[in-house]
Design a protein around this motif. Structure first.
Motif, short mmCIF file in Angstrom:
data_model
loop_
_atom_site.label_atom_id
_atom_site.label_comp_id
_atom_site.label_asym_id
_atom_site.label_seq_id
_atom_site.Cartn_x
_atom_site.Cartn_y
_atom_site.Cartn_z
N GLU A 154 -24.58 -41.97 -15.06
CA GLU A 154 -25.09 -41.14 -13.98
C GLU A 154 -23.98 -40.73 -13.02
O GLU A 154 -23.99 -39.62 -12.49
CB GLU A 154 -26.23 -41.86 -13.27
CG GLU A 154 -27.45 -42.01 -14.18
CD GLU A 154 -28.64 -42.61 -13.47
OE1 GLU A 154 -28.68 -42.58 -12.23
OE2 GLU A 154 -29.53 -43.11 -14.18
N THR B 133 -31.11 -42.51 -18.47
CA THR B 133 -30.45 -41.30 -17.99
C THR B 133 -31.07 -40.05 -18.59
O THR B 133 -31.06 -38.98 -17.97
CB THR B 133 -28.94 -41.35 -18.35
OG1 THR B 133 -28.39 -42.57 -17.87
CG2 THR B 133 -28.19 -40.19 -17.73
N LYS C 269 -33.54 -38.29 -16.36
CA LYS C 269 -32.96 -37.57 -15.23
C LYS C 269 -32.30 -36.27 -15.67
O LYS C 269 -32.33 -35.28 -14.95
CB LYS C 269 -31.96 -38.47 -14.50
CG LYS C 269 -32.62 -39.68 -13.87
CD LYS C 269 -31.64 -40.50 -13.05
CE LYS C 269 -32.36 -41.69 -12.40
NZ LYS C 269 -31.45 -42.53 -11.59
N ARG D 275 -34.88 -33.45 -16.04
CA ARG D 275 -35.24 -32.76 -14.80
C ARG D 275 -34.10 -31.85 -14.35
O ARG D 275 -34.34 -30.75 -13.86
CB ARG D 275 -35.57 -33.77 -13.70
CG ARG D 275 -36.05 -33.07 -12.44
CD ARG D 275 -36.38 -34.02 -11.32
NE ARG D 275 -36.75 -33.27 -10.12
CZ ARG D 275 -36.90 -33.81 -8.92
NH1 ARG D 275 -36.73 -35.13 -8.77
NH2 ARG D 275 -37.22 -33.07 -7.89
N PHE E 263 -29.88 -31.43 -9.06
CA PHE E 263 -29.87 -32.88 -9.21
C PHE E 263 -29.40 -33.49 -7.90
O PHE E 263 -28.93 -32.79 -7.00
CB PHE E 263 -28.91 -33.30 -10.34
CG PHE E 263 -27.50 -32.82 -10.14
CD1 PHE E 263 -26.58 -33.61 -9.45
CD2 PHE E 263 -27.10 -31.58 -10.60
CE1 PHE E 263 -25.30 -33.17 -9.23
CE2 PHE E 263 -25.81 -31.13 -10.40
CZ PHE E 263 -24.91 -31.93 -9.71
N ARG F 262 -30.51 -32.25 -2.93
CA ARG F 262 -30.34 -31.76 -4.29
C ARG F 262 -29.23 -30.72 -4.33
O ARG F 262 -29.10 -29.88 -3.45
CB ARG F 262 -31.65 -31.17 -4.83
CG ARG F 262 -32.75 -32.23 -4.92
CD ARG F 262 -33.89 -31.78 -5.79
NE ARG F 262 -33.56 -31.71 -7.20
CZ ARG F 262 -33.48 -32.75 -8.01
NH1 ARG F 262 -33.68 -33.99 -7.55
NH2 ARG F 262 -33.20 -32.60 -9.28
#
Length: 463
Positions: free
Chosen positions: A208, A248, A251, A254, A261, A269
């Motif tokens: 990440e 991960t 995530k 999305r 992000f 974001r």
């Protein structure tokens, strides 16, 4: 996509004037009137270039302070300083702190546009040079004349301008990253960055941070951008995507859906515009069934599936590729180029190449550097490593001291023809049509000859 330029000036009229000039030329723009707004805009989405006024009335930082903050975070983003109160000392200070150029107000629009174009071009060249140094000159073209590789190139030509996500499959070393670079180079994002993240080499706990970056302290200390942010305006390759941790994967789903992000440790974001390509040497459907890969991520990545064939599926490309790799190795090492003999080419075509084109390239480089003998001597089959030569047909390992003189002419001829045709069949993957064309026989005549000699053929490449 077009370049995005951040304009920072405390005078609204100047901001709008510069915005109008740039938008007329097709550039996208964002505006800021003080240091806080400028740094916030810069961190929210990295621009291609910053136009920055030196004197900002009522701002916490002046232009030089903003320049230092920008350079501390992303030195690759070029900055053009402007000022109506410019002095030689100010211009020198700006350049010393990393500005690309300094323009005095009032300025001619042609002069501004010229400097903008030069700054963007210099940034592009610097990025390409840095990538070449880091990756030692990556391939950017799938070479070969075989029908299978020509089909892959044709698919790339069609999909590259579309902007669609592509899932590239194929064995290790087959050329998946090369295919992804071809897609990027032929896309509308070719002027933007190409970033590759190898998921197989990362520890699970670092994924990440590498993808999304780290926010760090409130003043920006310790902040680091991730590959999604660095690829803004360009292409991100998720290489060996099957190795991405399942946590991960949710995530990134999305992030792909929203094109935004949160950095690790952050709360706001970050918006980006990135084309994501993915590559894998594994069966993702099998990984989905085993619960190791998310099905929703698969369908987001595999909008257009593309398969790169292994080298043994296109044996007719091996001679050309081997000669290409030899030529490049000779140029890089400053050594004379050596030719490949016919028996060496046949042996190379007979080998299965588990490491694919990467293995062939490494072998050619090793042979050129380490092989003894005169530089003008050709590379022969017996000079190849045992692992390559052991699967070669008997003809290529023929013992000249064997007592062939003790055989009648017919038996000696049959022995030669048997070994010769076995060698050619193996060389062309069992394809009768290509073998017949190479040896100069009609297809039906070759069939009869093989039957007469008792030589069997597996039509792996079609007849």
């Amino acid at each position: 996509m077009g370049h995005e330029i951040l304009i920072v000036d405390d005078e609204p009229d100047i901001r709008l004037l510069i915005e109008g000039i740039l938008r007329d030329e097709g550039y996208e723009t964002r505006l800021a009137g003080d240091s806080d707004a400028a740094i916030s805009a810069f961190r929210a989405r990295r621009p291609s270039l910053v136009i920055l006024d030196v004197w900002l009335q009522g701002s916490r930082l002046d232009g030089l302070g903003i320049l230092q903050a920008i350079q501390g975070e992303e030195p690759a983003v070029p900055t053009i300083m402007i000022s109506g109160h410019g002095t030689i000392e100010t211009a020198v200070a700006a350049l010393q702190h990393g500005a690309y150029d300094f323009i005095e107000k009032p300025f001619q629009s042609d002069r501004l546009l010229l400097v903008v174009r030069r700054a963007l071009e210099a940034s592009r060249l610097a990025r390409e040079n840095a990538e070449l140094r880091l990756r030692a000159g990556p391939e950017a073209m799938l070479f070969g004349d075989s029908s299978v590789i020509a089909g892959v190139r044709s698919q790339i030509e069609r999909v590259a301008p579309s902007g669609s996500r592509v899932l590239i499959s194929g064995a290790a070393g087959a050329g998946k990253e090369v295919a992804s670079r071809m897609i990027h180079a032929r896309s509308r994002r070719a002027e933007g960055p190409f970033i590759a993240l190898n998921c197989a080499t990362l520890a699970p706990g670092r994924f990440e941070e590498e993808l999304f970056g780290i926010e760090g302290a409130a003043d920006g200390a310790g902040r680091r951008t991730g590959v999604l942010e660095r690829a803004h305006g360009g292409t991100l390759l998720l290489d060996e995507v099957s190795d991405m941790p399942i946590e991960t994967q949710g995530k990134i789903v999305r992030a792909l859906q929203d094109q935004s992000f949160e950095r690790v440790g952050g709360s706001s974001r970050v918006k980006v515009d990135v084309r994501v390509l993915a590559a894998t040497n594994r069966d993702l459907q099998e990984a989905i069934a085993a619960g190791r890969f998310r099905e929703d991520l698969y369908y987001r990545l595999a909008v257009v599936p593309l398969r790169v064939p292994s080298l043994r599926e296109r044996r007719e490309d091996i001679p050309g590729l081997a000669r290409l790799f030899l030529h490049r190795a000779a140029e890089n090492a400053g050594l004379p180029l050596r030719e490949l003999s016919g028996d060496a080419i046949a042996a190379l075509q007979s080998y299965d190449w588990p490491g694919n084109a990467r293995e062939l390239r490494n072998l050619m480089e090793r042979l050129l550097i380490m092989m003894p003998g005169n530089g003008s001597d050709p590379i022969r089959a017996e000079m190849l490593p045992p692992s390559v030569g052991q699967g070669a047909p008997a003809l290529l390992k023929f013992d000249p001291a064997a007592d062939v003189m003790g055989l009648p002419l017919r038996e000696a001829r049959d022995l030669f023809e048997t070994q010769y045709l076995q060698a050619q069949l193996l060389r062309f993957g069992g394809n009768i049509s290509r073998t017949a064309g190479f040896v100069g026989m009609e297809r039906s005549a070759l069939h009869r000859k093989l039957k007469q000699l008792g030589v069997t053929s597996e039509e792996r490449g079609g007849g």
